[in-house]
Motif scaffolding. Sequence first.
Motif: not given
Length: 522
Positions: A54-60, A258-261, A357-359
């Motif tokens: 989930q974090l990886s999907t959000a990071s880019h 830890d920050r919003n990417p 971060m919204f999906f």
Amino acid sequence: MIMKMHSYLPKVLVRVSVIVFVMFASCDDGFDTMNIDPNSQSVVVPENMFTSAQLSTASHNESYLVAVVQQHSTWNQGDGTSAGTRYHTDWRHGYFNSVYTNQAVKTNKILEQLEESPENINKRSITRILRAYQFHRLTDLYGDVPYSEAGEALEQNYSPVFDTQEFIYTDMLEELNEAAQALSASQPSFGSGDLFYGGDIEQWRKFAYSLMLRLGMRLTEVSPGDAETWVETAIAGGVILTNEDIPYIMYENGRAADRNPRAQSIIDSNYGTPQDEFNFLGGKIAKTFIDHLQDTNDPRLEALTVVWVEQGDGSYAYDNSPELQRGMEQTWTAYPPEFGEYSEPHPETLLRYDSPMFFFTAEESNLLLAEAAIRGWYTAETAEEAYNRAVREGMDRWSLYGDGYSANILTESRVDEYLTENPFLTGGSFEEQLDQISTQKWASLYHTDEYEQWSNWRRTGYPELQGVNVPGNHTGGEIPRRMVVPEDEQRFNRENYEAAVQRQGGPSWNNLLGRVWWDVED
């Protein structure tokens, strides 16, 4: 089906991928704040890996697409790879590589680890939903991509075929349908390892059907019959209607991981210092966007934009007064003399490290319902009712930023006033209503989902944006329709790449004006 596949790894990235597989614990994806010690793991722990996925999907994120949809502008085009209107063929290929070497690697490993058994049904189904999310973004950006044979690089298959986007879409929709139906209240889930919903399967079901609603609507121009079928299936399954069910990750203002990417990206690229004389990439908010918000008296203007004002002692303070906001033209190719007077992202919302971060958003699903209603595919309520709920949920969502900072601006009375001044066009033509729905989506998803803004514009043609033909432009001033397949992929998987090129119209396919399968809007 996708659950039987494994991630594809280009040959030049196999070494990196092996490290990800064997030593995935070394990834800096915010594990510390999740109380996970991946260094102690010798095998894949699905719950831990799902958190990382989930974090990886959000990071880019492809934040430069905000300029493509004319919400940001920059005068400093540099070599053309920066965010802006130069529409350069050297656009980054980050998302392509991110999916095949990071995001899908992790979801694939989870599926490999979890046997097909009743006790794993929820974990497998949730993982399949997340994978569909990853791959739908990929194919929407690039068109045909490796899919059915993806994931065989570690078995020395470095040349997977490029599947047609039509096939990929069919499979993703079937995956979402199967996964949503398979979710079971009697079986365990990921629990605290799930950063979206804490393992709540009913919310995951709504997310799956909402994503199905998005993908089904994507087919309106290329396969309207299938579009209607999938949209009606999604609605019957139950989609997200309110902000209580939206998937998002709340970040912290700690170490970089830890920050919003998204906030980190736009700060690093342009807005690291309040009222920088130039900004790193010369960026400001675009005139097209500011004008729209001002013309409609949209209260989001105060929550999203500021102008930095000199205080007389060399310091600056932001001013979010609506009348002071000013967007920068996208035609500038030299430093504008009034650069300091243009609007920038609001530091209390868009630039907060400790923000969500919204999906997927409630306003998008409600706007899709409004569109389904004007097409006659949704009769439970009127298009106006769905549209109004979309506006209310969309404005309320910003209250999640900064301990409810925006709630003091986007009050119920101001939202009421906005809807009174900008009512749904109940007596308008289909095209007028589609324009209003799509333009609302464009405005509402600002710095929330640039992928979807661009995709929806390509599908519908709304809002009516005009390309800018500045020097060095690689499209003759036309707004790009797709991204370019990376050179490494072209070189190391040439035979299959060339087959995809010929299938999609010849050499002109792999440029910024080549069309993906569902994009037939003139």
